[in-house]
Design a protein around this motif. Structure first.
Motif, PDB file in Angstrom:
ATOM      1  N   ILE A   1       5.785  11.451  -1.597  1.00 26.48           N
ATOM      2  CA  ILE A   1       4.654  12.244  -0.914  1.00 26.48           C
ATOM      3  C   ILE A   1       4.436  13.026  -2.113  1.00 26.48           C
ATOM      4  N   GLY A   2       2.505  12.587  -2.012  1.00 26.24           N
ATOM      5  CA  GLY A   2       2.242  13.290  -3.766  1.00 26.24           C
ATOM      6  C   GLY A   2       1.953  14.527  -3.070  1.00 26.24           C
TER       7      GLY A   2
ATOM      8  N   ALA B   1       8.091   5.081  -9.589  1.00 23.22           N
ATOM      9  CA  ALA B   1       8.465   3.980  -8.129  1.00 23.22           C
ATOM     10  C   ALA B   1       8.995   2.603  -8.909  1.00 23.22           C
ATOM     11  N   ARG B   2       8.209   1.782  -9.297  1.00 23.17           N
ATOM     12  CA  ARG B   2       8.761   1.325 -10.281  1.00 23.17           C
ATOM     13  C   ARG B   2       9.841   1.557 -11.691  1.00 23.17           C
ATOM     14  N   ALA B   3       9.512   2.500 -12.075  1.00 18.23           N
ATOM     15  CA  ALA B   3      10.485   2.332 -13.098  1.00 18.23           C
ATOM     16  C   ALA B   3      11.854   2.889 -13.070  1.00 18.23           C
ATOM     17  N   VAL B   4      11.714   4.183 -11.854  1.00 21.78           N
ATOM     18  CA  VAL B   4      12.959   4.684 -11.602  1.00 21.78           C
ATOM     19  C   VAL B   4      13.929   3.717 -10.137  1.00 21.78           C
ATOM     20  N   LEU B   5      13.409   3.369  -9.648  1.00 20.75           N
ATOM     21  CA  LEU B   5      13.783   2.946  -8.257  1.00 20.75           C
ATOM     22  C   LEU B   5      15.236   2.107  -8.063  1.00 20.75           C
TER      23      LEU B   5
ATOM     24  N   ALA C   1      -3.035   9.587  -7.739  1.00 20.26           N
ATOM     25  CA  ALA C   1      -1.586  10.145  -7.626  1.00 20.26           C
ATOM     26  C   ALA C   1      -0.757   9.278  -6.748  1.00 20.26           C
ATOM     27  N   LYS C   2      -1.320   8.309  -6.037  1.00 23.57           N
ATOM     28  CA  LYS C   2      -0.554   7.223  -5.348  1.00 23.57           C
ATOM     29  C   LYS C   2      -0.100   6.858  -6.626  1.00 23.57           C
ATOM     30  N   ARG C   3      -1.338   6.033  -6.950  1.00 17.36           N
ATOM     31  CA  ARG C   3      -0.922   5.178  -8.571  1.00 17.36           C
ATOM     32  C   ARG C   3      -0.020   5.599  -9.612  1.00 17.36           C
TER      33      ARG C   3
ATOM     34  N   PRO D   1       3.625  -5.711 -12.300  1.00 19.46           N
ATOM     35  CA  PRO D   1       3.174  -4.779 -12.022  1.00 19.46           C
ATOM     36  C   PRO D   1       3.568  -3.928 -11.599  1.00 19.46           C
ATOM     37  N   ALA D   2       2.638  -3.126 -11.034  1.00 20.41           N
ATOM     38  CA  ALA D   2       3.180  -2.297  -9.485  1.00 20.41           C
ATOM     39  C   ALA D   2       3.878  -2.514  -8.594  1.00 20.41           C
TER      40      ALA D   2
END
Length: 122
Positions: free
Chosen positions: A95-96, A78-82, A70-72, A3-4
């Motif tokens: 920041i969106g 972020a979950r995929a890249v960081l 936008a935050k979702r 999950p996120a």
């Protein structure tokens, strides 16, 4: 797929920034704009190995529904890249931006985050 980031930090290796003081410290650190977001990053230098991340959108993005969407999208990027491109011991605040964050294709959104991280860690 886990999950996120905000739901399950143990699986993704990300922890969420929740205090205003941490957001303000990140705001005084390095900044890098990308097409669909602004990324603020700072080295905590406290010896912790966790990657911490925070998300924010101003009212310029739109009403509550638009800001949450936008935050979702930022959380999922972020979950995929960081975990792969972020550095341990760093704080990141995403920041969106109005219109761009919600309308940008998801692969391009992840590409923007990777670009910003490369520029910040240059």
């Amino acid at each position: 797929m886990p999950p996120a980031a905000s739901v399950c930090p143990q699986k993704s290796g990300l922890f969420i920034i929740r205090t205003r003081a941490d957001f303000l410290r990140a705001a005084r650190a390095q900044k890098q704009g990308a097409g669909s977001m602004m990324v603020q990053a700072r080295d905590r230098r406290d010896g912790g190995d966790a990657i911490r991340v925070g998300f924010t959108c101003s009212k310029k993005v739109g009403n509550a529904v638009a800001r949450n969407r936008a935050k979702r999208r930022l959380r999922e990027a972020a979950r995929a890249v960081l975990p792969e491109h972020g550095r341990p011991g760093w704080d990141y605040v995403l920041i969106g931006r109005a219109h761009e964050t919600a309308a940008r294709p998801f692969e391009a959104l992840k590409g923007d985050l990777i670009f910003a991280l490369r520029k910040l860690h240059g």
